[in-house]
Design an enzyme around this catalytic site. Sequence first.
Site, PDB file in Angstrom:
ATOM      1  N   ASP A   1     -21.545  -6.114 -10.290  1.00  0.00           N
ATOM      2  CA  ASP A   1     -21.377  -6.463  -8.884  1.00  0.00           C
ATOM      3  C   ASP A   1     -21.379  -5.239  -7.979  1.00  0.00           C
ATOM      4  O   ASP A   1     -21.847  -5.305  -6.838  1.00  0.00           O
ATOM      5  CB  ASP A   1     -20.071  -7.252  -8.685  1.00  0.00           C
ATOM      6  N   GLY A   2     -20.857  -4.106  -8.467  1.00  0.00           N
ATOM      7  CA  GLY A   2     -20.858  -2.895  -7.649  1.00  0.00           C
ATOM      8  C   GLY A   2     -22.269  -2.430  -7.313  1.00  0.00           C
ATOM      9  O   GLY A   2     -22.569  -2.066  -6.169  1.00  0.00           O
TER      10      GLY A   2
ATOM     11  N   ALA B   1     -13.642 -12.356  -5.760  1.00  0.00           N
ATOM     12  CA  ALA B   1     -13.523 -10.911  -5.969  1.00  0.00           C
ATOM     13  C   ALA B   1     -12.070 -10.476  -5.694  1.00  0.00           C
ATOM     14  O   ALA B   1     -11.142 -10.982  -6.296  1.00  0.00           O
ATOM     15  CB  ALA B   1     -14.528 -10.173  -5.083  1.00  0.00           C
TER      16      ALA B   1
ATOM     17  N   PHE C   1      -9.449 -13.170  -4.837  1.00  0.00           N
ATOM     18  CA  PHE C   1      -9.002 -13.937  -6.006  1.00  0.00           C
ATOM     19  C   PHE C   1      -7.894 -13.181  -6.737  1.00  0.00           C
ATOM     20  O   PHE C   1      -6.869 -13.761  -7.117  1.00  0.00           O
ATOM     21  CB  PHE C   1     -10.194 -14.187  -6.929  1.00  0.00           C
TER      22      PHE C   1
END
Length: 302
Positions: free
Chosen positions: A74-75, A190, A193
Amino acid sequence: MTQRRVLLMAHPSRPEALEVAMGVADKLAQADIEVRLPAGELGESLLGQHPDVVVHDGDRPADGVELVVVLGGDGTILRGAEAARGSGVPLLGVNLGHVGFLAEAEREDVDATVEHIVERKYEVEERMALDVVATLDGQEIARSWALNEVTVEKASRERMLVLTVEIDGRPLSTWGCDGVVMATPTGSTAYAFSAGGPVVWPGVEAMLVVPISAHALFARPLVVAPMSALAVDLVPGTEGHGVLWCDGRRAVDLPPGARIEVSRSEEPVRLARLSSSPFTDRLVAKFDLSVHGWRGRNRSGA
């Protein structure tokens, strides 16, 4: 015929990502699709020496391409979103990380993903983004945007922040806390959460406000209207300094008295989708949720 172009991005220091990227570049080149790399660390890697790869030296590498393809977690995909910002070009992520909620495909799906790109077999989905402006004494000190979340966090472990949260021009509450997360539905899985916020389906138009370790009786996660105006004030006269983070990537120091205003961006992030599988299936797969005992109809309708 107009030359087709794809911007390819991968984690420059991960051998697996570069290996996969080399294979993707080979297959796209065989289909007469030009592969572009952003200048910098990736452009200086072995991938940048590929005979069918063009290294783009400008500050808008996504201009003139039809797709930004990102190989990584995701980064890395968030870096791809930065590269695509302002171009209107959709983003397609292949997960080489752990959870990879932003990715559309997994490592084992790379060959099929390339076929979808070559045949233009993908749909484009728009995800809301956030605009953020930080000011001090009425003077702008930062302006940015985020796909997942904008966070205001304490700068040092030993000092909590004292924040006043404002929604639609009205004060909601003052919290002594570690910070606050303001997130999109995309970002609900992300940081929001992890801070105790709800999972919000991508089709929901909303923004989240999630306090981090607040010392207050009322410090629940909030789901507000997509057109709401959010603001956070670092209470003047307190000792806690803060840091503004956008998607955990772009940071700005915040002194007491700073004000952070967050609103829905007029420019969404465009994500390429290879299938129309429900978000529920994505949650089950990414979090490895148990569905043992489910007796509903399967997706084939049997």
